[in-house]
Write an enzyme that holds these catalytic residues in place. Structure first.
Site, PDB file in Angstrom:
ATOM      1  N   GLU A  93       1.029  -1.153  -0.124  1.00  0.00           N
ATOM      2  CA  GLU A  93       0.062  -0.191   0.163  1.00  0.00           C
ATOM      3  C   GLU A  93       0.808   1.592  -0.407  1.00  0.00           C
ATOM      4  OE1 GLU A  93      -3.002  -2.133   2.502  1.00  0.00           O
ATOM      5  OE2 GLU A  93      -2.720  -0.271   3.301  1.00  0.00           O
ATOM      6  N   CYS A 106       3.485   8.316   1.258  1.00  0.00           N
ATOM      7  CA  CYS A 106       3.732   7.021   2.444  1.00  0.00           C
ATOM      8  C   CYS A 106       3.944   6.088   1.631  1.00  0.00           C
ATOM      9  CB  CYS A 106       2.338   7.123   3.295  1.00  0.00           C
ATOM     10  SG  CYS A 106       3.219   6.249   5.046  1.00  0.00           S
ATOM     11  N   CYS A 113       4.926  -7.412   7.807  1.00  0.00           N
ATOM     12  CA  CYS A 113       5.283  -6.274   9.140  1.00  0.00           C
ATOM     13  C   CYS A 113       5.801  -8.072  10.178  1.00  0.00           C
ATOM     14  CB  CYS A 113       4.712  -5.566  10.054  1.00  0.00           C
ATOM     15  SG  CYS A 113       6.272  -4.854  11.043  1.00  0.00           S
ATOM     16  N   CYS A 117       2.988  -5.274  16.454  1.00  0.00           N
ATOM     17  CA  CYS A 117       3.058  -4.005  17.277  1.00  0.00           C
ATOM     18  C   CYS A 117       1.432  -4.634  17.462  1.00  0.00           C
ATOM     19  CB  CYS A 117       2.998  -2.845  16.643  1.00  0.00           C
ATOM     20  SG  CYS A 117       4.807  -2.510  16.580  1.00  0.00           S
ATOM     21  N   CYS A 120      -1.586  -2.233  15.076  1.00  0.00           N
ATOM     22  CA  CYS A 120      -1.885  -2.544  13.743  1.00  0.00           C
ATOM     23  C   CYS A 120      -1.592  -2.910  12.561  1.00  0.00           C
ATOM     24  CB  CYS A 120       0.253  -2.028  13.962  1.00  0.00           C
ATOM     25  SG  CYS A 120       0.771  -1.779  12.228  1.00  0.00           S
ATOM     26  N   CYS A 333      -2.473   2.367   7.465  1.00  0.00           N
ATOM     27  CA  CYS A 333      -1.975   1.237   6.564  1.00  0.00           C
ATOM     28  C   CYS A 333      -2.136  -0.139   6.954  1.00  0.00           C
ATOM     29  CB  CYS A 333       0.154   1.583   7.207  1.00  0.00           C
ATOM     30  SG  CYS A 333       0.035   1.447   8.451  1.00  0.00           S
TER      31      CYS A 333
HETATM   32  N1  SAH Z   1       7.294  -0.089  11.595  1.00  0.00           N
HETATM   33  C1  SAH Z   1       7.649   1.626  11.566  1.00  0.00           C
HETATM   34  C2  SAH Z   1       7.016   2.157  10.438  1.00  0.00           C
HETATM   35  C3  SAH Z   1       5.515   2.189   9.710  1.00  0.00           C
HETATM   36  S1  SAH Z   1       4.395   2.261  10.832  1.00  0.00           S
HETATM   37  C4  SAH Z   1       7.620   2.559  12.550  1.00  0.00           C
HETATM   38  O1  SAH Z   1       6.706   1.367  13.647  1.00  0.00           O
HETATM   39  O2  SAH Z   1       7.503   3.268  13.247  1.00  0.00           O
HETATM   40  C5  SAH Z   1       3.717   4.238  11.067  1.00  0.00           C
HETATM   41  C6  SAH Z   1       3.270   4.304  12.197  1.00  0.00           C
HETATM   42  O3  SAH Z   1       2.089   4.714  12.379  1.00  0.00           O
HETATM   43  C7  SAH Z   1       4.002   3.708  13.947  1.00  0.00           C
HETATM   44  O4  SAH Z   1       4.120   5.150  14.149  1.00  0.00           O
HETATM   45  C8  SAH Z   1       2.993   2.792  14.296  1.00  0.00           C
HETATM   46  O5  SAH Z   1       2.800   2.813  15.170  1.00  0.00           O
HETATM   47  C9  SAH Z   1       1.739   3.766  13.549  1.00  0.00           C
HETATM   48  N2  SAH Z   1       0.756   3.138  13.756  1.00  0.00           N
HETATM   49  C10 SAH Z   1       0.317   1.459  13.446  1.00  0.00           C
HETATM   50  N3  SAH Z   1      -0.535   1.161  13.565  1.00  0.00           N
HETATM   51  C11 SAH Z   1      -1.976   1.632  14.010  1.00  0.00           C
HETATM   52  C12 SAH Z   1      -2.634   2.590  14.041  1.00  0.00           C
HETATM   53  N4  SAH Z   1      -3.925   1.570  14.593  1.00  0.00           N
HETATM   54  N5  SAH Z   1      -3.210   3.752  14.807  1.00  0.00           N
HETATM   55  C13 SAH Z   1      -2.222   4.513  15.177  1.00  0.00           C
HETATM   56  N6  SAH Z   1      -0.946   4.710  14.900  1.00  0.00           N
HETATM   57  C14 SAH Z   1      -0.801   3.791  14.361  1.00  0.00           C
END
Ligand code: SAH
Length: 348
Positions: A93, A106, A113, A117, A120, A333
């Protein structure tokens, strides 16, 4: 024999390959410009290259394109979200955002991944593979082609953990900023990481001019380990040391990403602890109202984010609330890819 992915080659690598094939060195620069400035997708369009050399290129190299599987445009704010299919059938994406100072894109760095987390969508859909430099770059070229405009900024905040695909991401950054090619200054690029500490040191030592964004999401180790498993390997103290090193070595300010989640990390105590943690650091906090993913019940009250920002501000910490873009098109994302339902969609 598998053909070489020509869009992932640096100019120097292309020069070496052409020289060893008995060609003149300057041909490499011509080809590089066809690929990265004029952006042709077919060797036959390289009209100042001899038919013979074009034939050699066709036999030995491929121009790895992306196929636009889906395009969703927000009715609210011009955000466009793309689902691209890669040459092996996997999906990534890309999101094009419209800010008043210009367009920002972006990009994804991996198919899925590994970091896990728990808020996410990318992590929930599982990991398939890392992207090649060309596959990261082509998200930009294809999107610019579709939008009919150049982007002024790039953020590595799509699917994937950029520092878990270190070499390809670094190669992508050098292609993106190459003076003979796309020529975008790394000052307009942000790389976001969940906090792979040794790679932050490695990146710092390269002294690039990019902005490092660190996804923090809690100032407490127990809570952060619960929502971000990477914290069990590199805790907050180690992460902060690495961030200070990054700031000292590069002279650049670090951004901390903090998705505010009701009942998880949004209390006054969290704000106070966060402020204490970041005091004196050359940094900025980006507060994000958590995007809902259907597997979790996480939510944020808008007012809660504003209160959190205010409390940080009162404690001397610079914080902004990120605008939620593309909320009507699942611009968070990982959501589109997960729902694509074919290869790479449901791997776990
Ligand atoms: N892996 C990297 C980059 C990808 S995620 C990282 O962890 O930074 C990009 C950002 O979106 C990160 O700050 C991540 O924590 C955040 N993110 C992921 N899922 C989210 C959600 N459901 N709501 C808000 N932010 C989110």
């Amino acid at each position: 024999m598998e053909k070489t992915d020509i869009l992932s080659l640096s100019l120097e690598e292309l020069e070496q390959l052409l020289i060893s094939a008995g060609e003149k060195k300057f041909r490499a620069k011509q080809i590089f410009q066809w690929l990265h400035v004029k952006r042709v997708m077919d060797f036959d369009q390289m009209t100042d290259i001899s038919v013979q050399l074009r034939q050699f290129l066709k036999e030995n190299f491929c121009i790895n394109g992306l196929f636009m599987q889906k395009r969703l445009e927000s009715a609210i704010d011009n955000t466009v979200k793309y689902l691209y299919r890669l040459s092996d059938g996997n999906f990534v994406e890309t999101v094009l955002m419209d800010y008043n100072y210009g367009k920002s894109i972006c990009v994804s760095t991996q198919v899925g991944c590994k970091m896990g987390c728990n808020f996410c969508a990318s992590a929930i859909a599982g990991f398939v593979r890392s992207l090649e430099p060309s596959e990261i770059l082509m998200q930009i070229y294809e999107t610019e082609r579709d939008a009919g405009t150049r982007v002024s900024g790039v953020v590595l905040m799509g699917i994937g953990e950029p520092l878990d695909n270190f070499d390809n991401v670094l190669k992508f950054l050098s292609l993106l900023s190459d003076k003979n090619g796309n020529n975008l200054s790394l000052r307009h690029v942000s790389l976001s990481t969940c906090g792979i500490v040794p790679r932050i040191y490695k990146l710092a030592d390269m002294k690039l001019q990019l902005t490092l964004s660190v996804s923090l999401h809690s100032p407490y180790d127990d809570k952060r380990s619960e929502i971000m498993p990477v914290n069990r390997t590199y805790n907050i103290d180690e992460l902060m040391k690495a961030c200070r090193y990054y700031i000292d070595t590069t002279g650049r300010r670090v951004t901390f990403e903090y998705a505010v989640i009701d009942g998880v990390n949004s209390s006054d105590k969290d704000a106070d602890r966060l402020a204490a943690l970041l005091r004196g650091m050359n940094c900025h906090v980006n507060l994000i109202p958590v995007n809902r993913v259907k597997e979790r019940n996480y939510k944020t009250a808008r007012s809660g984010v504003a209160d959190f920002a205010k409390r940080l501000g009162q404690r001397g910490i610079n914080a902004t609330v990120r605008r939620t873009l593309g909320s009507d098109i699942e611009a968070a994302c990982g959501q589109l890819r997960r729902d694509a339902g074919s290869k790479g969609g449901q791997d776990n």
